[in-house]
Design an enzyme around this catalytic site. Structure first.
Site, mmCIF file in Angstrom:
data_model
loop_
_atom_site.group_PDB
_atom_site.id
_atom_site.type_symbol
_atom_site.label_atom_id
_atom_site.label_comp_id
_atom_site.label_asym_id
_atom_site.label_seq_id
_atom_site.Cartn_x
_atom_site.Cartn_y
_atom_site.Cartn_z
ATOM 1 N N SER A 184 -23.538 -55.820 9.271
ATOM 2 C CA SER A 184 -22.541 -56.520 10.430
ATOM 3 C C SER A 184 -22.503 -57.848 10.589
ATOM 4 C CB SER A 184 -23.057 -55.897 11.499
ATOM 5 O OG SER A 184 -24.410 -56.404 12.040
ATOM 6 N N ASN A 192 -32.338 -54.076 19.503
ATOM 7 C CA ASN A 192 -31.483 -53.507 20.577
ATOM 8 C C ASN A 192 -31.239 -54.166 22.024
ATOM 9 O OD1 ASN A 192 -31.623 -51.451 18.714
ATOM 10 N ND2 ASN A 192 -33.060 -50.217 19.864
ATOM 11 N N THR A 198 16.476 -52.400 39.360
ATOM 12 C CA THR A 198 15.588 -51.146 39.276
ATOM 13 C C THR A 198 16.359 -50.417 38.224
ATOM 14 O OG1 THR A 198 16.652 -50.168 41.255
ATOM 15 C CG2 THR A 198 14.791 -51.397 41.633
ATOM 16 N N HIS A 199 15.332 -49.524 37.557
ATOM 17 C CA HIS A 199 16.121 -48.674 36.259
ATOM 18 C C HIS A 199 16.852 -49.506 35.367
ATOM 19 C CE1 HIS A 199 14.945 -45.402 39.222
ATOM 20 N NE2 HIS A 199 15.426 -46.111 39.767
ATOM 21 N N SER A 257 17.098 -66.183 11.053
ATOM 22 C CA SER A 257 16.923 -65.134 10.306
ATOM 23 C C SER A 257 17.092 -65.757 8.841
ATOM 24 C CB SER A 257 18.222 -64.021 10.644
ATOM 25 O OG SER A 257 18.398 -63.559 9.273
ATOM 26 N N LYS A 278 21.380 -66.586 14.021
ATOM 27 C CA LYS A 278 20.111 -65.868 14.849
ATOM 28 C C LYS A 278 19.086 -66.748 15.382
ATOM 29 C CE LYS A 278 19.203 -61.607 14.348
ATOM 30 N NZ LYS A 278 19.210 -60.731 15.667
ATOM 31 N N ASN A 327 15.687 -65.881 17.079
ATOM 32 C CA ASN A 327 14.923 -64.513 17.598
ATOM 33 C C ASN A 327 13.605 -64.953 18.211
ATOM 34 O OD1 ASN A 327 16.803 -62.832 16.091
ATOM 35 N ND2 ASN A 327 15.607 -62.886 14.166
ATOM 36 N N GLU A 387 8.028 -61.100 21.181
ATOM 37 C CA GLU A 387 8.089 -59.684 20.509
ATOM 38 C C GLU A 387 6.246 -59.606 20.014
ATOM 39 O OE1 GLU A 387 12.365 -59.092 18.763
ATOM 40 O OE2 GLU A 387 10.981 -60.283 17.781
ATOM 41 N N TYR A 403 -30.239 -46.409 22.350
ATOM 42 C CA TYR A 403 -29.386 -47.143 21.345
ATOM 43 C C TYR A 403 -29.124 -46.353 20.284
ATOM 44 C CZ TYR A 403 -27.850 -50.470 17.640
ATOM 45 O OH TYR A 403 -26.844 -50.911 16.708
ATOM 46 N N GLN A 426 -22.636 -50.682 17.016
ATOM 47 C CA GLN A 426 -22.255 -51.792 16.266
ATOM 48 C C GLN A 426 -20.798 -52.070 16.208
ATOM 49 O OE1 GLN A 426 -24.849 -53.119 12.940
ATOM 50 N NE2 GLN A 426 -23.208 -52.438 11.616
HETATM 51 N N1 ARG Z 1 -26.347 -55.102 14.308
HETATM 52 C C1 ARG Z 1 -26.783 -54.078 15.199
HETATM 53 C C2 ARG Z 1 -25.675 -53.892 16.223
HETATM 54 O O1 ARG Z 1 -24.660 -54.457 16.311
HETATM 55 C C3 ARG Z 1 -27.958 -54.690 15.971
HETATM 56 C C4 ARG Z 1 -28.795 -53.727 16.446
HETATM 57 C C5 ARG Z 1 -29.661 -52.844 15.445
HETATM 58 N N2 ARG Z 1 -30.581 -52.348 15.871
HETATM 59 C C6 ARG Z 1 -31.228 -51.069 15.200
HETATM 60 N N3 ARG Z 1 -32.152 -50.494 15.687
HETATM 61 N N4 ARG Z 1 -30.706 -50.722 14.294
HETATM 62 O O2 ARG Z 1 -25.604 -52.838 16.904
#
Ligand code: ARG
Length: 464
Positions: A28, A115, A160-161, A282, A288, A290, A295, A322, A327
Site C-alpha cells: 500500500s 492495526n 419549482t419543477h 470549442s 461556443k 462552455n 460540469e 482488523y 486497507q
Molecule cells: N497497510 C495496512 C492498512 O492500510 C496497515 C495495517 C496492516 N496490518 C496488518 N495486520 N496487516 O490497513
C-alpha cells in the site's frame, strides 16, 4: 519470481518466500505514503509513552526522536526519499529509523501494532483534511456573499419543477446555497469529533500489555479522548464512512449549484455570463463558451458518492477486528478530500468570475404569470376563501394566455367581470415590487429580510 521474506515484518514464522506478484498486490506504500508525517508524529508520541512504560530509557527515546525528526526533514528535502521499496508507510518509517539508529529502532514497535497505528495515522490525516476542507467551505460561502452583495437589486424567477413560479431576489438564491454550506460545515465539525479519538494503545486487537499512558499520548497528538474498546478501535472505520457521507452532501449541494449556474448561463436563460477565466471554447464551433468548470463539479459528485458506497460495502460483514480489506479505505478517503476540496475551490472561482445580467433576469421574472399567486392572495385578503380565489385566478390566467398578455395588462373591467372584489389597487398588488415586499416573514424574499439575512450571514462567517 519471489521476494526475500527478510524484507517483510514477519520473518520468524515463515520459511518460504513471498510471491513477488502477491507482494506487489499487498503493498500500500504507493498511496499510504500520504500518511508519512502522521506516522512519524504518532511514532514520536508512542516513543514517549514507551519511556513512561519503562521500555525505553530517556536517552534511547532521545535518539529515536532525533532520528524521526531527521526522517521528516529528509523526506522534505530529498525528492527520491520515497523510492525505497516498502510494503506500507509503517514498515517504511520503521526501516528508515533502523537505518539510522540500528537495533534500537526495532524497539519502537513494542506495545503497538500496525492495526492501531494505521487507525491513528488515518485519523490524524483526516482531521487535518477536515480542517482544510472546512476553511474551503467558508471561502465558497464568502464567494456566494460577494456576488449577492454586488447584485442587491437583481430579481430572478424562482422555479419549482423548473417552471417559473414566483420572483425572488438573486441574493436570496445565493443565500439558499449559503445555508446548505453552513449545514455542511456543521456536519464536518460533528464528524471531526468522532475522528478525533485515539486508537493507539489498542495494539493488534486486545489492548497493550505495557503501561502506556494512553491519555498522555492522546494529549500529545491533540486527540480529545481515547477509544474505549480495543476490538472496536482497530476494527472501526465509521469515521471514514461518516466523513464520506458529509463529503457526499457537500458534493450534492455543489452539483445543484453547478446545475443552476450551467442552466442560467445558457442563451435560453441568459441570467449569467461566465468569465473567460472559468469557461472553455470549442475546438470546432467558434461561438461556443462552455461551462466545463461547473460540469466537472457536477460530474465529480458521482465519484465521491462512489467512494461512500465503496467504503460501506468494504466494511459490510467484516468479522471483528482488523481485516486487510480495510486497507482499501485510504484511496477512497484521500480522493474524497482531494476531490471535494478542488470542487469547492473551483466553485468559489466560478462565482467570482460570473456576471449577472440584471435585465435578462428581470424580464424573465415579470413574464409567465409569476404574480398569479399575488392575485389570489389579493382576493383572499379581501375575504374570498383561498381555494375559490385560486380557481378564479386560474381562469384569469387562461384569459391572459388567450390574449397573449401578462396579468397586469388586463383592464380593470376584465378583472371585475371575474369578481367585484377587484379594484384599482389590483395593479399595485401585481407589481414586481409588491410581489417581493409581501414575502416579509422570516426566511422570505422581501428586500429588508434579504438584506438582514446578508448581514447575518456575514456575521456568521466572521464568527468561524
Ligand atoms: N497497510 C495496512 C492498512 O492500510 C496497515 C495495517 C496492516 N496490518 C496488518 N495486520 N496487516 O490497513
Amino acid at each position: 519470481m519471489s521476494e526475500k521474506t527478510a524484507a517483510n515484518l514477519w520473518g520468524g514464522r515463515f520459511t518460504g518466500e513471498t510471491d513477488s506478484g502477491f507482494a506487489e498486490f499487498n503493498r500500500s506504500f504507493g498511496f499510504d505514503r500520504r500518511l508519512f508525517s502522521a506516522d512519524v508524529q504518532a511514532s514520536i508520541a508512542h516513543c514517549d509513552a514507551l519511556v513512561g512504560a519503562d521500555v525505553l530509557t530517556a536517552a534511547e527515546a532521545q535518539q529515536i526522536h532525533s532520528a524521526l525528526q531527521e526522517i521528516l526533514e529528509r523526506a522534505q528535502r530529498e525528492p527520491d526519499y520515497f523510492k525505497e521499496a516498502a510494503e506500507d508507510v509503517h514498515s517504511f518509517v520503521e526501516a528508515r529509523l533502523t537505518d539510522i539508529v540500528g537495533d534500537l529502532g526495532r524497539k519502537l514497535h513494542t506495545g503497538r501494532s500496525r492495526n492501531d497505528q494505521v487507525a491513528t495515522d488515518l485519523r490524524l490525516w483526516l482531521r487535518a483534511g477536515i480542517d482544510r476542507m472546512a476553511s474551503t467551505v467558508v471561502d465558497t460561502q464568502a464567494a456566494l456573499l460577494e456576488i449577492a452583495e454586488a447584485n442587491p437589486d437583481v430579481v430572478i424567477p424562482g422555479y419549482t419543477h423548473l417552471q417559473r413560479a414566483q420572483p425572488v431576489l438573486f441574493a436570496h438564491w445565493c443565500l439558499a446555497y449559503f445555508e446548505m454550506l453552513s449545514r455542511d460545515r456543521e456536519r464536518l465539525g460533528e464528524a471531526r469529533k468522532r475522528v478525533n479519538v485515539l486508537p493507539l494503545g489498542s495494539a493488534a486487537l486486545a489492548g497493550t500489555s505495557y503501561a502506556i499512558d494512553r491519555e498522555a499520548v492522546a494529549r500529545a497528538l491533540g486527540f480529545d479522548s481515547v477509544s474505549c474498546n480495543s476490538l472496536d478501535a482497530v476494527g472501526d472505520r465509521d469515521f471514514c464512512i461518516e466523513f464520506a457521507g458529509v463529503a457526499s452532501l457537500i458534493m450534492m449541494h455543489l452539483s445543484r449549484l453547478a446545475e443552476d449556474i450551467i442552466l442560467y448561463s445558457t442563451t435560453e436563460f441568459g441570467f449569467f455570463e461566465l468569465g473567460d477565466a472559468i469557461a472553455t471554447g470549442s475546438s470546432l464551433m467558434p461561438q461556443k463558451k462552455n461551462p466545463d468548470s461547473m460540469e466537472l463539479v457536477r460530474g465529480k459528485a458521482g465519484r465521491v458518492f462512489g467512494h461512500l458506497a465503496a467504503l460501506l460495502t468494504m466494511m459490510k460483514g467484516l468479522p471483528l477486528a482488523y481485516n486487510k480489506d480495510m486497507q482499501e479505505d485510504k484511496e477512497a478517503i484521500f480522493d474524497t478530500v482531494d476531490t471535494v476540496s478542488n470542487c469547492l475551490t473551483v466553485t468559489a472561482t466560478v462565482l467570482r468570475n460570473t456576471r449577472v445580467n440584471q435585465l435578462r433576469a428581470r424580464e424573465a421574472a415579470i413574464r409567465g404569470y409569476l404574480n398569479a399567486t399575488e392575485l389570489a392572495d389579493y382576493l383572499a385578503r379581501k375575504g374570498m376563501p383561498f381555494r375559490q380565489a385560486h380557481e378564479t385566478v386560474g381562469k384569469i390566467v387562461m384569459l391572459a394566455i388567450e390574449r397573449d398578455c401578462e396579468l397586469n395588462d388586463l383592464p380593470l373591467d376584465e378583472f371585475k367581470s371575474f369578481s367585484q372584489l377587484f379594484d384599482d389597487d389590483v395593479f399595485k398588488a401585481l407589481s414586481l415590487d409588491e410581489t417581493l415586499s409581501t414575502k416579509s416573514q422570516i426566511g422570505g424574499t422581501a428586500r429588508e429580510r434579504v438584506s438582514e439575512a446578508l448581514v447575518a450571514a456575514r456575521k456568521r462567517l466572521a464568527a468561524d
